[in-house]
Design a protein around this motif. Sequence first.
Motif, short mmCIF file in Angstrom:
data_model
loop_
_atom_site.label_atom_id
_atom_site.label_comp_id
_atom_site.label_asym_id
_atom_site.label_seq_id
_atom_site.Cartn_x
_atom_site.Cartn_y
_atom_site.Cartn_z
N ALA A 41 -15.64 -9.66 -22.60
CA ALA A 41 -16.93 -9.48 -23.26
C ALA A 41 -17.18 -10.58 -24.30
N GLN A 42 -16.16 -10.90 -25.07
CA GLN A 42 -16.30 -11.95 -26.07
C GLN A 42 -16.50 -13.31 -25.40
N LEU A 43 -15.78 -13.54 -24.32
CA LEU A 43 -15.94 -14.79 -23.58
C LEU A 43 -17.36 -14.91 -23.02
N ALA A 44 -17.91 -13.81 -22.54
CA ALA A 44 -19.28 -13.83 -22.03
C ALA A 44 -20.27 -14.23 -23.13
N GLU A 47 -19.89 -17.94 -23.69
CA GLU A 47 -20.51 -18.67 -22.58
C GLU A 47 -22.03 -18.72 -22.76
N THR A 48 -22.62 -17.66 -23.31
CA THR A 48 -24.06 -17.66 -23.57
C THR A 48 -24.40 -18.68 -24.64
N ASP A 65 -28.04 -17.81 -38.39
CA ASP A 65 -29.21 -17.07 -37.94
C ASP A 65 -29.28 -17.08 -36.42
N ALA A 66 -28.42 -16.26 -35.79
CA ALA A 66 -28.37 -16.21 -34.33
C ALA A 66 -29.08 -14.96 -33.82
N PRO A 67 -29.56 -15.01 -32.58
CA PRO A 67 -30.17 -13.80 -32.00
C PRO A 67 -29.17 -12.64 -32.01
N GLY A 68 -29.68 -11.44 -32.03
CA GLY A 68 -28.86 -10.24 -32.17
C GLY A 68 -27.62 -10.18 -31.31
N GLU A 69 -27.75 -10.45 -30.02
CA GLU A 69 -26.61 -10.34 -29.11
C GLU A 69 -25.56 -11.43 -29.32
N LEU A 70 -25.94 -12.49 -30.00
CA LEU A 70 -25.00 -13.59 -30.25
C LEU A 70 -24.52 -13.65 -31.70
N SER A 71 -25.02 -12.76 -32.53
CA SER A 71 -24.69 -12.82 -33.95
C SER A 71 -23.19 -12.66 -34.20
#
Length: 83
Positions: A41-44, A47-48, A65-71
């Motif tokens: 999951a962390q690797l995914a 990769e994003t 300031d990253a989007p929610g899923e990448l924060s």
Amino acid sequence: MDGLELRRKRAVYRALHRGTKELDLILGRYAEARVPLMEEAQLASFETVLAAQDPDVDLWIRKGDAPGELSAIVAEIRDFYRL
């Protein structure tokens, strides 16, 4: 070599060869240290980040300031460099 190990190796390579020297250094050093231990999951998430445009990634890392899923992954990168 299993699929996860292959993804890890690709992620490290991509982090070291993004195109801009600054992000090559920032993401490459982080990847060499952390990617070999990442779960799927962390690797995914990483990769994003690698698939995103350089100006966006640079801004996320510098300002946090990253989007929610990448924060979470961006926060970890920032913590790696004590930003």
